[in-house]
Design an enzyme around this catalytic site. Sequence first.
Site, mmCIF file in Angstrom:
data_model
loop_
_atom_site.group_PDB
_atom_site.id
_atom_site.type_symbol
_atom_site.label_atom_id
_atom_site.label_comp_id
_atom_site.label_asym_id
_atom_site.label_seq_id
_atom_site.Cartn_x
_atom_site.Cartn_y
_atom_site.Cartn_z
ATOM 1 N N GLU A 109 1.122 -1.203 -0.071
ATOM 2 C CA GLU A 109 -0.100 0.055 0.004
ATOM 3 C C GLU A 109 0.666 1.283 0.083
ATOM 4 O O GLU A 109 2.048 1.260 0.557
ATOM 5 C CB GLU A 109 -0.952 -0.008 1.220
ATOM 6 C CG GLU A 109 -1.905 -1.209 1.231
ATOM 7 C CD GLU A 109 -2.882 -1.094 2.273
ATOM 8 O OE1 GLU A 109 -3.973 -1.391 2.093
ATOM 9 O OE2 GLU A 109 -2.494 -0.869 3.591
ATOM 10 N N CYS A 122 3.316 8.550 1.284
ATOM 11 C CA CYS A 122 4.149 7.564 2.267
ATOM 12 C C CYS A 122 4.240 6.320 1.304
ATOM 13 O O CYS A 122 3.270 5.767 0.871
ATOM 14 C CB CYS A 122 3.218 7.432 3.353
ATOM 15 S SG CYS A 122 3.700 6.039 4.634
ATOM 16 N N CYS A 129 6.898 -7.514 6.627
ATOM 17 C CA CYS A 129 7.936 -6.661 7.694
ATOM 18 C C CYS A 129 8.659 -7.789 8.606
ATOM 19 O O CYS A 129 7.937 -8.739 8.938
ATOM 20 C CB CYS A 129 7.441 -5.456 8.543
ATOM 21 S SG CYS A 129 8.764 -4.384 9.127
ATOM 22 N N CYS A 133 6.982 -5.198 15.370
ATOM 23 C CA CYS A 133 6.675 -4.382 16.497
ATOM 24 C C CYS A 133 5.262 -4.666 17.049
ATOM 25 O O CYS A 133 4.316 -4.692 16.170
ATOM 26 C CB CYS A 133 6.941 -2.864 15.877
ATOM 27 S SG CYS A 133 8.462 -2.579 15.274
ATOM 28 N N CYS A 136 2.058 -2.563 15.869
ATOM 29 C CA CYS A 136 2.103 -2.125 14.320
ATOM 30 C C CYS A 136 1.279 -3.302 13.707
ATOM 31 O O CYS A 136 1.636 -4.645 13.560
ATOM 32 C CB CYS A 136 3.380 -1.922 13.629
ATOM 33 S SG CYS A 136 3.270 -1.743 12.060
ATOM 34 N N CYS A 358 -0.906 5.837 10.272
ATOM 35 C CA CYS A 358 0.495 5.212 10.726
ATOM 36 C C CYS A 358 0.227 3.682 11.321
ATOM 37 O O CYS A 358 -0.588 3.758 12.198
ATOM 38 C CB CYS A 358 1.167 5.727 11.855
ATOM 39 S SG CYS A 358 1.733 7.482 11.096
HETATM 40 N N1 SAH Z 1 9.933 0.199 9.630
HETATM 41 C C1 SAH Z 1 10.202 1.740 9.663
HETATM 42 C C2 SAH Z 1 9.204 2.119 8.813
HETATM 43 C C3 SAH Z 1 7.599 2.354 9.014
HETATM 44 S S1 SAH Z 1 7.170 3.925 9.893
HETATM 45 C C4 SAH Z 1 10.156 2.264 11.047
HETATM 46 O O1 SAH Z 1 9.692 1.407 11.973
HETATM 47 O O2 SAH Z 1 10.344 3.424 11.234
HETATM 48 C C5 SAH Z 1 5.974 3.647 10.401
HETATM 49 C C6 SAH Z 1 5.577 4.505 11.646
HETATM 50 O O3 SAH Z 1 4.300 4.129 12.216
HETATM 51 C C7 SAH Z 1 6.686 3.737 12.563
HETATM 52 O O4 SAH Z 1 7.063 4.935 13.409
HETATM 53 C C8 SAH Z 1 5.944 3.020 13.352
HETATM 54 O O5 SAH Z 1 6.466 2.833 14.869
HETATM 55 C C9 SAH Z 1 4.578 3.910 13.563
HETATM 56 N N2 SAH Z 1 3.265 2.817 13.946
HETATM 57 C C10 SAH Z 1 3.400 1.631 13.635
HETATM 58 N N3 SAH Z 1 2.150 0.963 14.407
HETATM 59 C C11 SAH Z 1 1.358 2.180 14.774
HETATM 60 C C12 SAH Z 1 0.217 2.265 15.234
HETATM 61 N N4 SAH Z 1 -0.608 1.411 15.241
HETATM 62 N N5 SAH Z 1 -0.224 3.546 15.469
HETATM 63 C C13 SAH Z 1 0.393 4.669 15.370
HETATM 64 N N6 SAH Z 1 1.751 4.662 14.744
HETATM 65 C C14 SAH Z 1 2.252 3.352 14.409
#
Ligand code: SAH
Length: 386
Positions: A109, A122, A129, A133, A136, A358
């Site tokens: 996406e 974005c 991935c 995390c 996420c 995000c």
């Molecule tokens: N792998 C990279 C790129 C992904 S960026 C990284 O981790 O930075 C996506 C961003 O959204 C990251 O900062 C991630 O931690 C954040 N994110 C992931 N899940 C989220 C959620 N459920 N709510 C808000 N932010 C989230």
Amino acid sequence: MTGSAHTQAFAPPPAITDGRPLLLGLSREELTETITGLGEPAFRAKQLWHWIYDRGETDFAQMTSLSKGFREKLTERFEVGRPGVKLHQKSSDGTQKWLLRFPDGQEVESVHIPESDRGTLCVSSQVGCTLTCRFCHTGTQRLVRNLSATEIVGQVILAKDSFDEWPASREGRQITNLVMMGMGEPLYNFDNVAKALKIIMDGEGLGISKRKITLSTAGVVPMMKRCGEELGVNLAVSLHAVNDEIRDHIVPINKKYPIAELLQACRDYPGIHNARRITFEYVMLKDVNDSDADARQLIRILKDIPAKVNLIPFNPWPGVQFECSTSERINRFADILAAGNLSAPVRQPRGQDIFAACGQLKSESQRLKKTERDAALAAAAVPAET
Ligand code: SAH
């Protein structure tokens, strides 16, 4: 798995549709080699580059500054290339999301977020991935494979097509900024990401400057220096916790590269200074990382780094265990940071109604066995007539 075995196992398929190689995603050098290989002079590659990346032209026949014979040769042998769109959604707040489908059936996406003074695209770097995390959604999907430079550049080109934003250099653009913050960890697919970003930054084409590009990493420490040196883009770091105990749990890559090492790599990030700060992303998770003491500790650990903090209200998804901090808590957290001279805007959630915010991105793609991958590709590729 060693680095190169990993790269091989998760490699993207070759950029071919209908049996014809795609030109999209070739570096300038590769395009020049391809063109001189056809017996054409090198300056034709420069003209072709302009047609592909400034004019957005996909039909060789329309590239009128090229000789007719050359246009015919190109049509016979190549395609410019565009990713397929499986779904295009628009949120009530104007955010748009595209679900792209590649010839091997894999999907990712990309999201466009309009704001009053800019528009940010974005972009994803991997299908799935490896990072897992906890908060996420993409992290619940296993890594399927890396995206190729063609597929990364393709996301930008496709959004520009959608806004009819050609020539690329025209005024009043909807895509002014680019963030590598979609699905995947860009520093685990550095070669393809770097190749794509060099194409995207090229001033004779898409021309998005490195000052308008931000790469977000969860903290792949050994790759951060190269990112700064070779690309010079802005860096965002998904920090999310102020001590290793909590970060180990919510961002498991921390067990490999703990906070102290990560922050040292930030201090050493090439080109970093007060006018060009590192953004630390901090997702606000109720009762996990959002106390006054956490805010004060955040000020302490970032005090000698040119930093700003982006507080991200947690975006929920089905089945998740976490809750977002209350808005009073988020404001209080931001106030403590501000009092400590740490700039900390709260990121407004955008596109939640279409799962474009995000951490909400996820595709149905699954990792296939090699035989299944080959079969999917063979089914997608109809050989060109000779
Ligand atoms: N792998 C990279 C790129 C992904 S960026 C990284 O981790 O930075 C996506 C961003 O959204 C990251 O900062 C991630 O931690 C954040 N994110 C992931 N899940 C989220 C959620 N459920 N709510 C808000 N932010 C989230």
